[in-house]
Design a protein around this motif. Structure first.
Motif, PDB file in Angstrom:
ATOM      1  N   ARG A 135       4.767  -3.333  12.110  1.00  0.00           N
ATOM      2  CA  ARG A 135       4.166  -4.112  13.188  1.00  0.00           C
ATOM      3  C   ARG A 135       3.513  -3.194  14.227  1.00  0.00           C
ATOM      4  N   LEU A 136       4.182  -2.098  14.549  1.00  0.00           N
ATOM      5  CA  LEU A 136       3.620  -1.145  15.513  1.00  0.00           C
ATOM      6  C   LEU A 136       2.333  -0.505  14.978  1.00  0.00           C
ATOM      7  N   LYS A 137       2.326  -0.204  13.685  1.00  0.00           N
ATOM      8  CA  LYS A 137       1.123   0.386  13.087  1.00  0.00           C
ATOM      9  C   LYS A 137      -0.022  -0.617  13.102  1.00  0.00           C
ATOM     10  N   GLN A 138       0.284  -1.870  12.831  1.00  0.00           N
ATOM     11  CA  GLN A 138      -0.742  -2.920  12.879  1.00  0.00           C
ATOM     12  C   GLN A 138      -1.325  -3.045  14.288  1.00  0.00           C
ATOM     13  N   VAL A 139      -0.447  -3.046  15.292  1.00  0.00           N
ATOM     14  CA  VAL A 139      -0.902  -3.153  16.686  1.00  0.00           C
ATOM     15  C   VAL A 139      -1.760  -1.950  17.053  1.00  0.00           C
ATOM     16  N   GLU A 140      -1.337  -0.768  16.608  1.00  0.00           N
ATOM     17  CA  GLU A 140      -2.092   0.450  16.897  1.00  0.00           C
ATOM     18  C   GLU A 140      -3.505   0.369  16.311  1.00  0.00           C
ATOM     19  N   ILE A 141      -3.590  -0.017  15.044  1.00  0.00           N
ATOM     20  CA  ILE A 141      -4.905  -0.119  14.396  1.00  0.00           C
ATOM     21  C   ILE A 141      -5.746  -1.197  15.069  1.00  0.00           C
ATOM     22  N   ALA A 142      -5.134  -2.339  15.378  1.00  0.00           N
ATOM     23  CA  ALA A 142      -5.867  -3.440  16.014  1.00  0.00           C
ATOM     24  C   ALA A 142      -6.426  -3.016  17.368  1.00  0.00           C
ATOM     25  N   ASN A 143      -5.625  -2.291  18.158  1.00  0.00           N
ATOM     26  CA  ASN A 143      -6.087  -1.838  19.471  1.00  0.00           C
ATOM     27  C   ASN A 143      -7.209  -0.813  19.343  1.00  0.00           C
ATOM     28  N   GLU A 144      -7.061   0.106  18.412  1.00  0.00           N
ATOM     29  CA  GLU A 144      -8.105   1.123  18.207  1.00  0.00           C
ATOM     30  C   GLU A 144      -9.379   0.483  17.669  1.00  0.00           C
ATOM     31  N   TRP A 145      -9.218  -0.514  16.803  1.00  0.00           N
ATOM     32  CA  TRP A 145     -10.368  -1.277  16.289  1.00  0.00           C
ATOM     33  C   TRP A 145     -11.141  -1.893  17.451  1.00  0.00           C
ATOM     34  N   ASP A 146     -10.416  -2.559  18.365  1.00  0.00           N
ATOM     35  CA  ASP A 146     -11.058  -3.210  19.508  1.00  0.00           C
ATOM     36  C   ASP A 146     -11.762  -2.196  20.406  1.00  0.00           C
ATOM     37  N   LYS A 172       0.764   5.535   3.802  1.00  0.00           N
ATOM     38  CA  LYS A 172       0.001   6.782   3.922  1.00  0.00           C
ATOM     39  C   LYS A 172      -1.475   6.548   3.604  1.00  0.00           C
ATOM     40  N   GLU A 173      -1.741   5.745   2.583  1.00  0.00           N
ATOM     41  CA  GLU A 173      -3.122   5.454   2.200  1.00  0.00           C
ATOM     42  C   GLU A 173      -3.849   4.720   3.323  1.00  0.00           C
ATOM     43  N   ILE A 174      -3.196   3.742   3.927  1.00  0.00           N
ATOM     44  CA  ILE A 174      -3.800   2.997   5.027  1.00  0.00           C
ATOM     45  C   ILE A 174      -4.070   3.924   6.200  1.00  0.00           C
ATOM     46  N   GLU A 175      -3.113   4.802   6.509  1.00  0.00           N
ATOM     47  CA  GLU A 175      -3.302   5.756   7.604  1.00  0.00           C
ATOM     48  C   GLU A 175      -4.476   6.683   7.333  1.00  0.00           C
ATOM     49  N   ASN A 176      -4.589   7.187   6.102  1.00  0.00           N
ATOM     50  CA  ASN A 176      -5.679   8.105   5.759  1.00  0.00           C
ATOM     51  C   ASN A 176      -7.037   7.426   5.861  1.00  0.00           C
ATOM     52  N   LEU A 219      -7.726  -5.669   5.134  1.00  0.00           N
ATOM     53  CA  LEU A 219      -7.140  -4.618   4.300  1.00  0.00           C
ATOM     54  C   LEU A 219      -6.218  -3.721   5.127  1.00  0.00           C
ATOM     55  N   PHE A 220      -6.613  -3.482   6.369  1.00  0.00           N
ATOM     56  CA  PHE A 220      -5.828  -2.614   7.244  1.00  0.00           C
ATOM     57  C   PHE A 220      -4.637  -3.328   7.885  1.00  0.00           C
ATOM     58  N   LEU A 221      -4.774  -4.618   8.152  1.00  0.00           N
ATOM     59  CA  LEU A 221      -3.774  -5.290   8.987  1.00  0.00           C
ATOM     60  C   LEU A 221      -2.806  -6.198   8.240  1.00  0.00           C
ATOM     61  N   ASN A 222      -3.125  -6.590   7.013  1.00  0.00           N
ATOM     62  CA  ASN A 222      -2.207  -7.495   6.308  1.00  0.00           C
ATOM     63  C   ASN A 222      -0.866  -6.827   6.051  1.00  0.00           C
ATOM     64  N   SER A 223       0.198  -7.514   6.385  1.00  0.00           N
ATOM     65  CA  SER A 223       1.545  -6.966   6.164  1.00  0.00           C
ATOM     66  C   SER A 223       1.775  -6.653   4.693  1.00  0.00           C
ATOM     67  N   SER A 224       1.242  -7.494   3.806  1.00  0.00           N
ATOM     68  CA  SER A 224       1.471  -7.308   2.368  1.00  0.00           C
ATOM     69  C   SER A 224       0.821  -6.039   1.842  1.00  0.00           C
ATOM     70  N   ASN A 225      -0.144  -5.491   2.620  1.00  0.00           N
ATOM     71  CA  ASN A 225      -0.785  -4.258   2.180  1.00  0.00           C
ATOM     72  C   ASN A 225       0.054  -3.022   2.505  1.00  0.00           C
ATOM     73  N   PHE A 226       1.070  -3.190   3.346  1.00  0.00           N
ATOM     74  CA  PHE A 226       1.948  -2.071   3.687  1.00  0.00           C
ATOM     75  C   PHE A 226       3.119  -2.053   2.698  1.00  0.00           C
ATOM     76  N   LYS A 227       2.821  -1.582   1.493  1.00  0.00           N
ATOM     77  CA  LYS A 227       3.862  -1.562   0.463  1.00  0.00           C
ATOM     78  C   LYS A 227       4.737  -0.326   0.687  1.00  0.00           C
ATOM     79  N   THR A 228       5.896  -0.544   1.209  1.00  0.00           N
ATOM     80  CA  THR A 228       6.809   0.552   1.511  1.00  0.00           C
ATOM     81  C   THR A 228       8.177   0.215   0.937  1.00  0.00           C
TER      82      THR A 228
END
Length: 595
Positions: A237-248, A325-329, A211-220
């Motif tokens: 892509r940068l936001k995905q990498v950021e979330i993935a790194n913080e997840w790890d 914004k929703e994904i970030e929140n 839900l957090f990382l799929n590109s299709s979920n970033f509807k912008t």
């Protein structure tokens, strides 16, 4: 790990209609039993969709994932063909209740290896209501498919006249969902292998990660030109990498055993520990277990209900428009929960006090919620109040061995003793306490628990290890003479050795002043031992580096006693000094004591 090029969504069974599925040869055959089919029908039938608060949505019954990829205008089913076949059979049965021109157009389902010159799987499934056991002999999979369909017929026929077929049909089509997991990866066999080897565990955490990382979920907004599109894609892509790194980082931190056992009351084995945070966020589902009591853990809920994807389903509700914004929140909420736990772990006072409350079963989610509305001093005051509540009616002088509060008292005595030493950074090891299952132990053994084999050498060894004469206690001349005679080289087995054991160990003492904490393994080996022998064992263990609870160590080193007389005896003076220390250390948490 969830691949980045996947589409993940809960999909109503009704939206499968009209699709075309293909089951490749590498899949195993259909093997659902009649009982599995009936269990699914019972679950759907008993499920009641409810309105979701502040939403137009309703709750839904969740089936496990169906993993697919597009191939030759069909959906190649990589995982989930068992439930997909069962869904088809139920839909097929429901269709038989309509005249032919009113029947729904079902999805198509074909097995690559279930085809012969006489029949093929697509035809067998679409005409399963006409098939006989003789027809099913053509293929072992046909046999199981027919058995499943007959189980469906039997289930519906036995529901009686009061059964609401339209209600079931609506729930099945509209309120029952599969987790649609669509991948674009080329090698379907490799995906299937990874899933079935557990390398893509489709756990709640892995599904939430998608839900957090799929590109299709970033509807912008769409870029006006190629350059603007690239800027948007790079940002995603940068936001995905950021979330993935913080997840790890979060997952890595939760694998610190001291941290993990600090926030968990009992052993909590999870393939992906970040799932613990998601469970805290969504909260334990309401409902009763088989004993009619509230569910205490997610594991208990999953085991009893089979609703393995409750956490994912609840978390999916947080992704309404799937905006950036929703994904970030949502991700900020996850990080806030983790950071709160991390801050508690790093703060020595909160670590000890919250660790104590969690060990006693306090709801950690409620503690987190309270911490969000209070400053640090207010929150510590709140935590202190929680601990005081545990001892609101405690009179230490009345506490005995079988009292349910003994463990709580001794545990807090150890914790607060360590916490009171401001010059030290040592921390109480909640991981050791929980993993080694520390328990209550008599400091000086009870005679009724001490058992010695009816053997002269065993008796002689026990007496040598445990007897240290104290004039004020061992003043029975007759028994003293028996012991002296027994100890001589010419001594013989005493037929009433239990009487000597009682004399050596003295009066039974079940009071708090004669109780301490020891791990269960050590505890079991101490049952026959007096204070003298236990002290020797404690010293030997500590020399080998074994961790001994600080208050237990203080007891056997006689650090509470002002007079160091007879180190092999746990005297009245020693017991009184120990008891007074417990009262002093726990004073701020206790009501006024009677004595």
């Amino acid at each position: 790990m969830v691949e980045k090029n996947v589409e993940l969504t809960p999909l109503e069974v009704g939206k499968l209609l009209g699709m075309n599925f293909f089951i490749p040869a590498y899949q195993r055959g259909y093997r659902w039993t009649s009982q599995q089919v009936k269990d699914l029908l019972n679950d759907i039938n008993s499920f009641t969709p409810k309105e979701v608060h502040n939403s137009d949505d309703k709750t839904w019954y969740c089936l496990q994932p169906i993993v697919v990829k597009v191939k030759n205008e069909q959906w190649e089913v990589i995982d989930g063909q068992q439930r997909l076949t069962t869904i088809y059979l139920i839909l097929h049965y429901l269709n038989q209740g309509y005249v032919e021109n009113r029947r729904r157009k079902l999805f198509k389902l074909e097995y690559e290896t279930r085809n012969t010159e006489e029949s093929n799987s697509k035809n067998f499934l679409s005409n399963v209501e006409t098939k006989t056991e003789q027809d099913a002999l053509a293929n072992i999979d046909y046999f199981h498919i027919l058995q499943a369909y007959q189980a469906i017929i039997h289930w519906f026929e036995n529901k009686g006249d009061s059964y609401d077929s339209n209600g079931f049909e609506s729930k099945f089509l509209n309120n029952t969902k599969v987790i649609w997991y669509e991948t674009n990866e080329d090698d379907a066999v490799q995906i299937f292998t990874r899933i079935n080897m557990g390398k893509i565990p489709l756990t709640n955490a892995e599904l939430i990660k998608a839900l957090f990382l799929n590109s299709s979920n970033f509807k912008t907004k769409e870029g006006k030109n190629d350059e603007e599109k690239k800027v948007i894609e790079d940002k995603i892509r940068l936001k995905q990498v950021e979330i993935a790194n913080e997840w790890d980082f979060i997952e890595y931190s939760l694998h610190n055993e001291e941290f993990w056992w600090f926030i968990n009351r009992d052993e909590n084995e999870k393939d992906t520990r970040i799932e613990f945070l998601f469970e805290l966020i969504v909260g334990l589902p309401e409902g009763k277990n088989k004993k009619g009591k509230d569910f205490k853990t997610f594991e208990e809920y999953y085991e009893e209900t089979g609703d393995d994807y409750y956490t994912y389903r609840e978390f999916d509700k947080k992704f309404k428009d799937k905006s950036e914004k929703e994904i970030e929140n949502n991700w900020e909420e996850v990080k806030r929960y983790f950071q709160t736990l991390q801050d508690w772990f790093d703060n020595r006072e909160l670590y000890h006090k919250i660790g104590f409350l969690v060990t006693l079963g306090e709801d950690i989610k409620k503690l987190i919620d309270n911490s969000q509305t209070k400053n640090k001093s207010e929150f510590i005051e709140f935590i202190n109040g929680k601990i005081k509540d545990k001892f609101a009616n405690i009179q230490l002088a009345d506490i005995e061995y079988n009292d349910g509060s003994v463990t709580q008292i001794l545990l807090l005595h150890n914790i607060q003793t360590m916490l009171n030493n401001k010059k030290e950074n040592s921390r109480f090891p909640f991981n050791r306490y929980k993993k080694e299952k520390w328990d209550i132990e008599h400091i000086h053994a009870k005679a009724s628990e001490a058992k010695v084999k009816d053997d002269f050498n065993e008796q002689k060894i026990w007496l040598s290890d445990n007897f240290e004469k104290e004039d004020a206690v061992h003043n029975n001349d007759m028994l003293n003479k028996r012991i002296e005679s027994f100890k001589k080289p010419t001594g013989t087995k005493d037929d009433n050795f239990q009487e000597i054991i009682g004399y050596v160990l003295g009066n039974e003492d079940n009071n708090l002043r004669n109780l301490c904490l020891l791990d269960k393994g050590t505890n079991r080996s101490y049952k026959n031992d007096s204070f003298k022998k236990k002290r020797e064992k404690i010293i030997a263990q500590e020399k080998q580096g074994t961790f001994i609870p600080i208050c237990t160590r203080n007891v056997f080193m006689k650090y509470y006693s002002k007079e160091l007389k007879q180190l092999g005896q746990w005297s009245e003076i020693d017991r009184t000094a120990y008891f007074e220390n417990i009262k002093e250390v726990l004073n701020s948490y206790l009501p006024t004591q009677n004595s």
